[in-house]
Design a protein around this motif. Structure first.
Motif, short mmCIF file in Angstrom:
data_model
loop_
_atom_site.label_atom_id
_atom_site.label_comp_id
_atom_site.label_asym_id
_atom_site.label_seq_id
_atom_site.Cartn_x
_atom_site.Cartn_y
_atom_site.Cartn_z
N MET A 198 6.46 9.18 16.80
CA MET A 198 4.90 9.22 15.42
C MET A 198 4.13 7.67 14.78
O MET A 198 5.09 6.91 14.42
CB MET A 198 5.74 10.16 14.53
N SER A 199 3.17 7.94 15.14
CA SER A 199 2.17 7.29 14.56
C SER A 199 2.15 7.03 12.81
O SER A 199 2.19 7.99 12.37
CB SER A 199 1.26 6.62 15.48
N ASP A 200 2.27 5.77 12.61
CA ASP A 200 1.79 5.15 11.53
C ASP A 200 0.59 4.88 10.97
O ASP A 200 0.44 3.20 10.85
CB ASP A 200 3.33 5.27 10.33
N GLU A 201 -0.62 5.36 10.26
CA GLU A 201 -1.97 4.29 10.28
C GLU A 201 -1.98 3.46 8.87
O GLU A 201 -2.62 2.96 8.53
CB GLU A 201 -3.14 5.46 10.65
N PHE A 202 -0.97 3.88 8.32
CA PHE A 202 -0.71 3.44 7.17
C PHE A 202 0.29 1.92 6.68
O PHE A 202 0.75 1.07 5.91
CB PHE A 202 -0.78 4.43 5.47
N GLN A 203 1.05 1.46 8.31
CA GLN A 203 2.48 0.99 8.04
C GLN A 203 1.62 -0.21 7.70
O GLN A 203 2.73 -0.86 7.06
CB GLN A 203 3.15 1.38 9.45
N ASN A 204 0.76 -1.03 7.65
CA ASN A 204 0.31 -2.44 7.01
C ASN A 204 -0.32 -2.12 6.07
O ASN A 204 -1.11 -2.99 5.21
CB ASN A 204 -0.09 -2.99 8.35
N SER A 205 -0.38 -1.02 5.52
CA SER A 205 -1.15 -1.28 3.73
C SER A 205 -0.26 -1.60 3.01
O SER A 205 1.47 -1.34 2.74
CB SER A 205 -1.72 0.73 2.99
N ALA A 206 -0.23 -2.34 2.02
CA ALA A 206 0.32 -2.72 0.48
C ALA A 206 1.31 -1.78 0.11
O ALA A 206 0.54 -0.51 -0.14
CB ALA A 206 -0.49 -3.52 0.01
N LYS A 207 2.31 -2.06 -0.26
CA LYS A 207 2.99 -0.85 -1.21
C LYS A 207 2.52 -1.36 -2.81
O LYS A 207 2.52 -2.20 -3.29
CB LYS A 207 4.51 -1.08 -1.23
N SER A 208 2.30 -0.36 -3.44
CA SER A 208 1.52 -0.36 -4.89
C SER A 208 2.47 0.66 -5.60
O SER A 208 2.68 1.97 -5.55
CB SER A 208 0.94 -0.15 -5.17
N ILE A 209 2.59 0.72 -6.51
CA ILE A 209 3.28 1.43 -7.51
C ILE A 209 2.32 3.25 -7.45
O ILE A 209 2.37 4.61 -7.79
CB ILE A 209 3.58 1.99 -9.30
N LEU A 210 1.23 2.94 -7.09
CA LEU A 210 0.83 3.42 -6.45
C LEU A 210 0.49 4.61 -5.53
O LEU A 210 -0.44 5.65 -5.34
CB LEU A 210 -1.28 3.33 -6.96
N ALA A 211 0.51 4.08 -5.07
CA ALA A 211 0.78 4.31 -2.89
C ALA A 211 1.48 5.61 -2.89
O ALA A 211 2.34 5.56 -3.59
CB ALA A 211 1.41 2.98 -2.64
N PRO A 212 1.54 6.16 -2.33
CA PRO A 212 2.21 7.56 -2.04
C PRO A 212 3.41 6.99 -2.00
O PRO A 212 4.30 6.14 -1.43
CB PRO A 212 1.47 8.06 -0.97
N SER A 213 5.00 7.89 -2.26
CA SER A 213 5.98 7.49 -2.14
C SER A 213 6.43 7.67 -1.13
O SER A 213 5.59 8.10 -0.07
CB SER A 213 7.31 8.45 -3.20
N GLU A 214 7.28 7.43 0.30
CA GLU A 214 7.74 6.97 1.18
C GLU A 214 9.78 7.49 1.29
O GLU A 214 10.08 8.03 2.25
CB GLU A 214 7.95 5.69 1.94
N ASN A 215 9.64 8.01 0.04
CA ASN A 215 11.00 8.22 0.68
C ASN A 215 11.17 9.89 -0.85
O ASN A 215 10.82 8.93 -1.97
CB ASN A 215 12.02 7.06 0.21
#
Length: 88
Positions: A1-18
């Motif tokens: 599955m492709s992830d168009e956000f894979q290169n986005s910076a992680k931050s506390i405001l970003a959606p959860s990944e787990n």
């Protein structure tokens, strides 16, 4: 599955990944520090924050409510809410 956000910076405001189900426990830490907790069944949640030195209790959390806190522990003692999910 492709992830168009894979290169986005992680931050506390970003959606959860787990996300993982929480089994309240008086001594064991969560598998990871949460960004927030989802509460499926209304009640009280007693927890320890990531940098906290004492537990804190959130009273009257409604079913379907969120607690926006970086929790390291969710305690069995004092917690009456059910179906808690930690999102990290």
């Amino acid at each position: 599955m492709s992830d168009e956000f894979q290169n986005s910076a992680k931050s506390i405001l970003a959606p959860s990944e787990n996300a993982f189900a929480v089994s309240p426990n008086d001594s064991d830490a969560l598998p990871g520090v949460s960004k927030y907790l989802y509460v499926g069944g209304a009640g009280r949640v007693t927890l320890r924050t990531k940098d906290g030195e004492a537990d804190v209790t959130f009273e009257n959390v409604p079913a379907g409510g969120y607690i926006y806190v970086r929790a390291s522990h969710v305690r069995a003692s004092g917690t009456t809410a059910t179906d808690i999910v930690a999102c990290a």
